[in-house]
Design a protein around this motif. Structure first.
Motif, PDB file in Angstrom:
ATOM      1  N   TYR A 158      83.752 -26.138 -28.347  1.00 45.26           N
ATOM      2  CA  TYR A 158      82.485 -25.450 -28.573  1.00 45.26           C
ATOM      3  C   TYR A 158      81.723 -26.113 -29.714  1.00 45.26           C
ATOM      4  O   TYR A 158      82.226 -26.246 -30.831  1.00 45.26           O
ATOM      5  N   GLU A 159      80.500 -26.509 -29.416  1.00 45.04           N
ATOM      6  CA  GLU A 159      79.678 -27.250 -30.370  1.00 45.04           C
ATOM      7  C   GLU A 159      79.367 -26.464 -31.640  1.00 45.04           C
ATOM      8  O   GLU A 159      79.176 -27.047 -32.702  1.00 45.04           O
ATOM      9  N   ASN A 160      79.341 -25.148 -31.555  1.00 45.80           N
ATOM     10  CA  ASN A 160      78.980 -24.352 -32.732  1.00 45.80           C
ATOM     11  C   ASN A 160      80.080 -24.277 -33.778  1.00 45.80           C
ATOM     12  O   ASN A 160      79.829 -23.877 -34.910  1.00 45.80           O
ATOM     13  N   SER A 186      82.719 -25.860 -36.428  1.00 45.71           N
ATOM     14  CA  SER A 186      82.792 -27.050 -37.263  1.00 45.71           C
ATOM     15  C   SER A 186      84.118 -27.070 -38.009  1.00 45.71           C
ATOM     16  O   SER A 186      84.523 -26.064 -38.597  1.00 45.71           O
ATOM     17  N   VAL A 213      70.281 -32.055 -32.589  1.00 45.23           N
ATOM     18  CA  VAL A 213      70.705 -31.339 -31.383  1.00 45.23           C
ATOM     19  C   VAL A 213      69.859 -31.801 -30.212  1.00 45.23           C
ATOM     20  O   VAL A 213      68.746 -32.307 -30.389  1.00 45.23           O
TER      21      VAL A 213
END
Length: 164
Positions: free
Chosen positions: A64-66, A68, A120
């Protein structure tokens, strides 16, 4: 952050959401909200407490890109480089932000952990291009000069708050 503080906070999050595997993403989101990233120690801890392999947890964190795995700044700036923003000159805006914040393509967070700059593919605001967000606040039709002004205003505001 020491391990004791982290375990206390993560235990609170686990108590809030429960330890069911179906809650993993919610738990990870809560941890990231608390620390602005997913500290390695917290992922190992939830692996033990939820009886989920570390590999599975890291798989979710990297899918998931969100999420970190690296610390982010207090202010997360996202600049769109999708087609609409790109043709309306988002690259000079990106370059102005990098210059102002002394960042590069590889170095995305300022040394003081105040700002993180991310590109993005789309922010879903093509009619407002070029667009950036700072902590999810949308700034439409920005220019290189305007983004520098925004950053300077944030720095002044932070300095004033530090003096209080």
């Amino acid at each position: 952050m020491n391990n004791t503080e982290m375990t206390i906070k993560v235990d609170e999050i686990l108590q809030e959401f429960g330890r069911e595997k179906a809650q993993l993403i919610n738990i990870m989101q809560a941890i990231q909200k608390e620390y602005r990233y997913l500290p390695e120690e917290s992922l190992k801890y939830i692996s033990e407490k939820m009886e989920i392999s570390e590999a599975k947890i890291y798989g979710v964190a990297t899918f998931y890109e969100n999420f970190s795995l690296n610390p982010k700044g207090k202010y997360v700036i996202k600049i769109c480089d999708g087609t609409a923003c790109h043709v309306r000159k988002s690259i000079p805006i990106l370059e102005a932000l990098r210059k102002q914040l002394v960042l590069t393509e590889k170095k995305k967070t300022t040394d003081d952990k105040m700002f993180t700059l991310e590109t993005v593919s789309c922010l879903g605001a093509c009619g407002l291009a070029p667009v950036i967000t700072i902590n999810d606040k949308v700034y439409p039709k920005v220019t290189p000069d305007f983004v520098v002004e925004i950053i300077n205003n944030i720095k002044v505001e932070e300095a004033q708050n530090a003096d209080k």
